[in-house]
Design an enzyme around this catalytic site. Structure first.
Site, mmCIF file in Angstrom:
data_model
loop_
_atom_site.group_PDB
_atom_site.id
_atom_site.type_symbol
_atom_site.label_atom_id
_atom_site.label_comp_id
_atom_site.label_asym_id
_atom_site.label_seq_id
_atom_site.Cartn_x
_atom_site.Cartn_y
_atom_site.Cartn_z
ATOM 1 N N ARG A 139 0.950 -1.220 0.129
ATOM 2 C CA ARG A 139 -0.086 0.146 0.166
ATOM 3 C C ARG A 139 0.865 1.336 0.035
ATOM 4 N NH1 ARG A 139 -3.125 -2.801 3.997
ATOM 5 N NH2 ARG A 139 -4.953 -3.708 2.929
ATOM 6 N N LYS A 161 3.759 11.880 -10.662
ATOM 7 C CA LYS A 161 2.549 11.153 -11.641
ATOM 8 C C LYS A 161 3.406 9.760 -11.967
ATOM 9 C CE LYS A 161 0.914 13.330 -15.168
ATOM 10 N NZ LYS A 161 0.666 14.329 -16.015
ATOM 11 N N LYS A 245 8.827 23.744 -12.302
ATOM 12 C CA LYS A 245 7.652 22.491 -12.535
ATOM 13 C C LYS A 245 7.207 22.307 -11.204
ATOM 14 C CE LYS A 245 6.141 18.059 -13.634
ATOM 15 N NZ LYS A 245 6.061 16.976 -14.350
ATOM 16 N N ARG A 259 -7.031 22.274 -17.448
ATOM 17 C CA ARG A 259 -6.211 23.618 -18.132
ATOM 18 C C ARG A 259 -5.065 23.980 -17.551
ATOM 19 N NH1 ARG A 259 -11.178 27.337 -16.809
ATOM 20 N NH2 ARG A 259 -10.662 26.310 -14.967
ATOM 21 N N HIS A 266 1.475 19.841 -25.747
ATOM 22 C CA HIS A 266 1.030 18.332 -25.679
ATOM 23 C C HIS A 266 -0.276 18.091 -26.512
ATOM 24 C CE1 HIS A 266 4.339 18.679 -22.919
ATOM 25 N NE2 HIS A 266 4.136 17.197 -22.618
ATOM 26 N N HIS A 283 8.951 11.752 -27.050
ATOM 27 C CA HIS A 283 7.900 12.522 -26.575
ATOM 28 C C HIS A 283 8.486 14.077 -26.647
ATOM 29 C CE1 HIS A 283 5.025 13.905 -23.823
ATOM 30 N NE2 HIS A 283 5.836 14.889 -23.133
HETATM 31 N N1 LIG Z 1 5.812 10.899 -14.839
HETATM 32 C C1 LIG Z 1 5.974 11.995 -15.617
HETATM 33 O O1 LIG Z 1 5.492 13.126 -15.176
HETATM 34 C C2 LIG Z 1 6.296 12.085 -16.876
HETATM 35 C C3 LIG Z 1 6.745 13.048 -17.594
HETATM 36 C C4 LIG Z 1 7.433 13.144 -18.829
HETATM 37 C C5 LIG Z 1 7.763 11.748 -19.263
HETATM 38 N N2 LIG Z 1 7.399 10.774 -18.728
HETATM 39 C C6 LIG Z 1 7.510 9.441 -19.189
HETATM 40 O O2 LIG Z 1 8.857 9.285 -19.436
HETATM 41 C C7 LIG Z 1 9.241 8.157 -20.409
HETATM 42 C C8 LIG Z 1 10.342 8.914 -21.268
HETATM 43 O O3 LIG Z 1 11.461 8.800 -20.587
HETATM 44 P P1 LIG Z 1 12.945 9.279 -21.160
HETATM 45 O O4 LIG Z 1 12.919 10.006 -22.421
HETATM 46 O O5 LIG Z 1 13.928 9.407 -19.850
HETATM 47 O O6 LIG Z 1 13.186 7.805 -21.684
HETATM 48 P P2 LIG Z 1 13.840 6.220 -21.020
HETATM 49 O O7 LIG Z 1 13.742 6.197 -19.707
HETATM 50 O O8 LIG Z 1 13.299 5.036 -22.036
HETATM 51 O O9 LIG Z 1 15.310 6.464 -21.580
HETATM 52 C C9 LIG Z 1 16.000 6.730 -22.829
HETATM 53 C C10 LIG Z 1 17.014 5.822 -23.264
HETATM 54 O O10 LIG Z 1 18.024 6.436 -22.603
HETATM 55 C C11 LIG Z 1 18.779 5.322 -21.843
HETATM 56 N N3 LIG Z 1 19.483 6.336 -20.636
HETATM 57 C C12 LIG Z 1 19.000 6.699 -19.680
HETATM 58 N N4 LIG Z 1 19.830 7.316 -18.962
HETATM 59 C C13 LIG Z 1 21.004 7.222 -19.633
HETATM 60 C C14 LIG Z 1 22.385 7.752 -19.327
HETATM 61 N N5 LIG Z 1 22.673 8.729 -18.294
HETATM 62 N N6 LIG Z 1 23.286 7.546 -20.295
HETATM 63 C C15 LIG Z 1 23.052 6.715 -21.299
HETATM 64 N N7 LIG Z 1 21.738 6.179 -21.654
HETATM 65 C C16 LIG Z 1 20.995 6.468 -20.771
HETATM 66 C C17 LIG Z 1 17.900 4.600 -21.353
HETATM 67 O O11 LIG Z 1 18.130 3.249 -20.813
HETATM 68 C C18 LIG Z 1 16.927 4.394 -22.471
HETATM 69 O O12 LIG Z 1 17.489 3.491 -23.630
HETATM 70 C C19 LIG Z 1 7.845 8.028 -21.064
HETATM 71 O O13 LIG Z 1 7.521 6.940 -20.768
HETATM 72 C C20 LIG Z 1 6.707 9.107 -20.571
HETATM 73 O O14 LIG Z 1 5.490 8.818 -20.557
HETATM 74 C C21 LIG Z 1 6.867 10.787 -17.431
HETATM 75 ZN ZN LIG Z 2 5.675 16.114 -21.700
#
Ligand SMILES: NC(=O)c1ccc[n+]([C@@H]2O[C@H](COP(=O)([O-])OP(=O)(O)OC[C@H]3O[C@@H](n4cnc5c(N)ncnc54)[C@H](O)[C@@H]3O)[C@@H](O)[C@H]2O)c1
Ligand SMILES: [Zn+2]
Length: 380
Positions: A139, A161, A245, A259, A266, A283
């Site tokens: 939990r 989130k 943020k 909003r 986005h 993204h």
């Molecule tokens: N929770 C939120 O508020 C929020 C906000 C924006 C995005 N997201 C989510 O985040 C995700 C995308 O995250 P992302 O862009 O970080 O992608 P990711 O976590 O897939 O990382 C991208 C790639 O980079 C590699 N990597 C990570 N750190 C590294 C480093 N320091 N050196 C070398 N390689 C590295 C990872 O292994 C992966 O292959 C999506 O699923 C999106 O929905 C969440």
């Molecule tokens: Zn975003």
């Protein structure tokens, strides 16, 4: 009186009248530190400063694990923190219920107690997945984010989130569950590939446009240092973006009001990701294209002057982020993109919200953008 332990007398509850309203109430206040450092030892020190016990489960992905796993574990052990380490495969397909259940099985076998802490080391995929696991396991157990991508530094690590994807929709299974703390180490970015760095920068530029002309100008003038990964400049970028943020989400941490200026870029960005099947367009790239489209819509409406709209698009272009269809790594069918937005409008009772820039640091949220305005702005 002899020590009887916690002595509780609950005799103050009369049987309520039939007309009395019975209410459930729960108020939890969350306050967590966001610490930005340059160097793994300093990051591990900062995490240790947040621990109540000396036992953690460190979860990462195979890429990040290969780069930093062993060293991170070693640094924790040198500080007398016992660590169990787990890696998941990298990539969006790991942000899934099966991966999350696998992590829960592993946590159960590791005999982690409710007071131990899960530490997420990775990009948004690891942070979102592990955060959701932490929200559900026993939990809710405490977790600390150690983001390793720029997108995670300035966005995914903050706000609580957490979610995994469902075959029918991204982020469909999730929660709001706040971390115990966030420790951002900009030196991780040294190994991040350029494309992911730029995609993360897109979310930082967004924050400049919606909330801080100063941050926008900082990115304009220091772009070469950002792309060249200067730790000093990256630290400043991440500090400013994180602060914005945090300030913006504290007004509405559970997103009761949809909003939100943070959604700038986005509306079209999400439609682009949906149309292209989440993968070919990152993204941050989709958000860049969406911000350029929103700037063009605002300019055509006379809401923003041409100078500001051009300035926004020029910075994105200089960062090698997409602003036109021809910049995207895939061919996009404009009609499919518009159809995807029409679908969102139908689901939302006829309201398709657009955040439009009025000036740097100033936005308006409108819900009357027409299909032909979208078509024009997308194709320009
Ligand atoms: N929770 C939120 O508020 C929020 C906000 C924006 C995005 N997201 C989510 O985040 C995700 C995308 O995250 P992302 O862009 O970080 O992608 P990711 O976590 O897939 O990382 C991208 C790639 O980079 C590699 N990597 C990570 N750190 C590294 C480093 N320091 N050196 C070398 N390689 C590295 C990872 O292994 C992966 O292959 C999506 O699923 C999106 O929905 C969440
Ligand atoms: Zn975003």
């Amino acid at each position: 009186m002899s020590d009887v332990g916690l002595h509780t007398v609950l005799d103050e509850f009369p049987i309520p009248d039939p007309l009395d309203v019975i209410e459930g109430r729960s108020v939890r206040r969350h306050l967590y530190p966001v610490i930005i450092v340059d160097g793994l030892p300093a990051a591990v020190d900062a995490v240790c400063g947040m621990l109540m016990h000396s036992s953690i489960a460190l979860i990462t992905d195979n890429h990040v694990g290969a780069l930093y796993g062993e060293q991170t574990v070693q640094l924790f052990r040198e500080r007398n923190v016992s660590v169990v380490l787990k890696s998941i495969p990298p990539g969006e397909h790991s942000k899934s219920v099966p991966t999350a259940l696998g992590l829960m099985d592993w946590l159960a076998q590791s005999l982690l107690s409710r007071r131990d802490v899960v530490v997420s080391l990775g990009g948004g995929v690891v942070l979102d997945t592990v955060g959701w696991v932490a929200s559900a396991y026993m939990r809710g157990i405490p977790y600390i984010n150690m983001p390793t991508t720029l997108l995670a530094d300035v966005d995914a690590a903050l706000g609580g989130k957490v979610a995994v994807d469902h075959p029918t929709a991204k982020n469909l299974i999730g929660a709001f569950y706040q971390p115990l703390g966030v420790v951002t180490n900009v030196s991780f970015l040294a190994t991040l590939d350029d494309r992911h760095l730029r995609a993360g920068l897109s979310e930082a530029i967004k924050k400049g446009i919606i909330a801080s002309p100063e941050l926008f100008k900082f990115i304009e003038t220091r772009l070469a240092d950002i792309l060249g990964k200067s730790p000093v400049v990256l630290s400043e970028l991440v500090r400013a973006s994180s602060a914005i943020k945090c300030r913006l989400i504290e007004r509405d941490p559970y997103e009761e009001d949809l909003r939100r200026p943070l959604n700038f870029g986005h509306t079209v960005g999400h439609a682009l990701e949906t149309t292209t099947g989440y993968g070919p367009v990152l993204h941050g790239e989709a958000v860049s294209f969406g911000m350029a489209v929103a700037a063009r819509i605002a300019q055509t409406r006379g809401l923003v002057d041409a100078g500001t709209s051009d300035r926004i698009q020029e910075l994105l272009r200089r960062a090698d982020l997409p602003i036109h269809l021809s910049d995207l790594p895939v061919t996009v069918d404009v009609e499919l993109l518009v159809a995807s937005l029409v679908k969102v409008r139908l689901i939302r009772d006829g309201h398709l919200r657009f955040v439009l820039p009025l000036a740097l640091g100033e936005t308006a949220i409108v819900d009357d953008v027409t299909d032909s305005e979208i078509r024009d702005a997308v194709s320009k």
